[in-house]
Design a protein around this motif. Structure first.
Motif, PDB file in Angstrom:
ATOM      1  N   MET A 156     -16.751  46.838  89.044  1.00  0.00           N
ATOM      2  CA  MET A 156     -15.835  47.118  87.937  1.00  0.00           C
ATOM      3  C   MET A 156     -16.535  46.934  86.593  1.00  0.00           C
ATOM      4  O   MET A 156     -16.303  47.700  85.650  1.00  0.00           O
ATOM      5  N   LEU A 157     -17.391  45.921  86.494  1.00  0.00           N
ATOM      6  CA  LEU A 157     -18.117  45.689  85.248  1.00  0.00           C
ATOM      7  C   LEU A 157     -19.031  46.869  84.926  1.00  0.00           C
ATOM      8  O   LEU A 157     -19.085  47.334  83.776  1.00  0.00           O
ATOM      9  N   GLY A 158     -19.759  47.345  85.928  1.00  0.00           N
ATOM     10  CA  GLY A 158     -20.631  48.497  85.696  1.00  0.00           C
ATOM     11  C   GLY A 158     -19.851  49.719  85.253  1.00  0.00           C
ATOM     12  O   GLY A 158     -20.235  50.420  84.312  1.00  0.00           O
ATOM     13  N   ALA A 159     -18.724  49.985  85.919  1.00  0.00           N
ATOM     14  CA  ALA A 159     -17.910  51.152  85.550  1.00  0.00           C
ATOM     15  C   ALA A 159     -17.324  50.997  84.151  1.00  0.00           C
ATOM     16  O   ALA A 159     -17.271  51.966  83.371  1.00  0.00           O
ATOM     17  N   ALA A 160     -16.879  49.781  83.809  1.00  0.00           N
ATOM     18  CA  ALA A 160     -16.290  49.555  82.487  1.00  0.00           C
ATOM     19  C   ALA A 160     -17.332  49.706  81.392  1.00  0.00           C
ATOM     20  O   ALA A 160     -17.065  50.306  80.340  1.00  0.00           O
ATOM     21  N   ARG A 161     -18.522  49.173  81.600  1.00  0.00           N
ATOM     22  CA  ARG A 161     -19.573  49.320  80.595  1.00  0.00           C
ATOM     23  C   ARG A 161     -20.002  50.774  80.448  1.00  0.00           C
ATOM     24  O   ARG A 161     -20.296  51.231  79.338  1.00  0.00           O
ATOM     25  N   PHE A 162     -20.044  51.483  81.542  1.00  0.00           N
ATOM     26  CA  PHE A 162     -20.401  52.908  81.462  1.00  0.00           C
ATOM     27  C   PHE A 162     -19.363  53.657  80.638  1.00  0.00           C
ATOM     28  O   PHE A 162     -19.704  54.482  79.791  1.00  0.00           O
ATOM     29  N   ALA A 163     -18.083  53.363  80.876  1.00  0.00           N
ATOM     30  CA  ALA A 163     -17.012  54.016  80.111  1.00  0.00           C
ATOM     31  C   ALA A 163     -17.047  53.618  78.645  1.00  0.00           C
ATOM     32  O   ALA A 163     -16.602  54.380  77.776  1.00  0.00           O
ATOM     33  N   ALA A 164     -17.600  52.435  78.349  1.00  0.00           N
ATOM     34  CA  ALA A 164     -17.673  51.951  76.970  1.00  0.00           C
ATOM     35  C   ALA A 164     -18.952  52.399  76.272  1.00  0.00           C
ATOM     36  O   ALA A 164     -19.305  51.846  75.229  1.00  0.00           O
ATOM     37  N   ASP A 165     -19.641  53.385  76.818  1.00  0.00           N
ATOM     38  CA  ASP A 165     -20.886  53.912  76.235  1.00  0.00           C
ATOM     39  C   ASP A 165     -21.969  52.843  76.144  1.00  0.00           C
ATOM     40  O   ASP A 165     -22.692  52.755  75.147  1.00  0.00           O
ATOM     41  N   ASP A 166     -22.054  52.034  77.183  1.00  0.00           N
ATOM     42  CA  ASP A 166     -23.103  51.026  77.286  1.00  0.00           C
ATOM     43  C   ASP A 166     -23.857  51.245  78.597  1.00  0.00           C
ATOM     44  O   ASP A 166     -23.731  50.443  79.540  1.00  0.00           O
TER      45      ASP A 166
END
Length: 272
Positions: A156-166
């Motif tokens: 979930m952390l990886g997906a959230a950071r990807f969605a946050a342009d990180d």
């Protein structure tokens, strides 16, 4: 709050040092060199007259000219700061700082704890609805810190950071997930995708290796197939692109715009 008082004290000290340095420079006679030079010039004229090298008229004219220059220089010299002036300036700074602090104590809330970043994360955690991607990434990062061995939290952390342009942060999370489970094909595919985005959409060797590992673990990783086929097309390897994209096109619905785009591009991959 402690940080506020520390910064206030440091700012006041820095201001005082700057004022003292400027006042000290001002207290030094800025024109000593010029004054001494003018005096030496007059003395030299007197010596020349005494040795008979200048007559009375020439000596008087030259001495008068040197005197005028010396007087003009003295008249234009800026006033210098003395010790009393520096004390007045420092006293003014002290009064200003004390007044500012007194105003804050009277109208502010000096006893209120700092509203730090963690407090905002607390508020976001209480209500996940409507959170921005960066806020959701902060919440999931806390969960991953609290549960470092939780694979789902890292995913979930990886997906959230990807969605946050990180993408670099996302890649870090997916690498940690792979460390926990090297056979997670989805994590390998998401790692490769994050590396592509972080590299300005260039499919580098590290990303391509991640995609290949994803396919080795699970041939149905369609995202990995797409990027590997794209990399093959960019290299001019049309046969490899056709082999990689064939199963991908078959898995997509005929009405899916992505399938139509791949079919449009796939003829370019066929041998001439």
């Amino acid at each position: 709050m402690i940080a506020f008082w520390m910064m206030t004290g440091l700012a006041a000290a820095l201001a005082a040092l700057l004022v003292l340095a400027g006042a000290r420079r001002g207290a030094e006679p800025a024109t000593d060199v010029e004054t001494q030079a003018g005096s030496r010039e007059i003395e030299e004229l007197d010596r020349l007259k005494a040795r008979g090298l200048l007559d009375e008229a020439a000596h008087s004219a030259a001495r008068a000219e040197a005197g005028r220059r010396l007087l003009a220089m003295t008249a234009t010299t800026a006033p210098v700061a003395g010790a009393r002036d520096r004390l007045w300036v420092l006293a003014g700074i002290g009064v200003t700082v004390a007044g500012a602090l007194g105003l804050y104590v009277a109208t502010g809330a000096p006893g209120l704890p700092d509203q730090g970043y963690e407090r905002r994360v607390d508020a976001w955690s209480a209500d996940l609805n409507g959170l921005e991607p960066a806020q959701l990434a902060a919440v999931t990062a806390r969960v991953a810190r609290e549960r470092p061995g939780d694979r789902q939290a890292l995913a979930m952390l990886g997906a959230a950071r990807f969605a946050a342009d990180d993408p670099l942060g996302a890649a870090s999370a997916f690498r940690r997930l792979i460390d926990l489970d090297p056979r997670d094909a989805q994590a390998w595919a998401r790692l490769g995708e994050s590396l592509v985005v972080a590299n300005d959409n260039q499919i580098g060797g590290d990303a391509e290796a991640a995609f290949r590992q994803a396919l080795n673990l699970d041939a149905d990783q369609l995202g990995a197939r797409f990027f590997l086929g794209e990399a093959a097309l960019r290299r001019g390897d049309r046969t490899a692109a056709r082999d990689l994209w064939g199963p991908l096109i078959a898995a997509l619905d005929p009405a899916d715009p992505r399938r139509q785009d791949l079919e449009r591009r796939l003829p370019e991959a066929r041998p001439q």
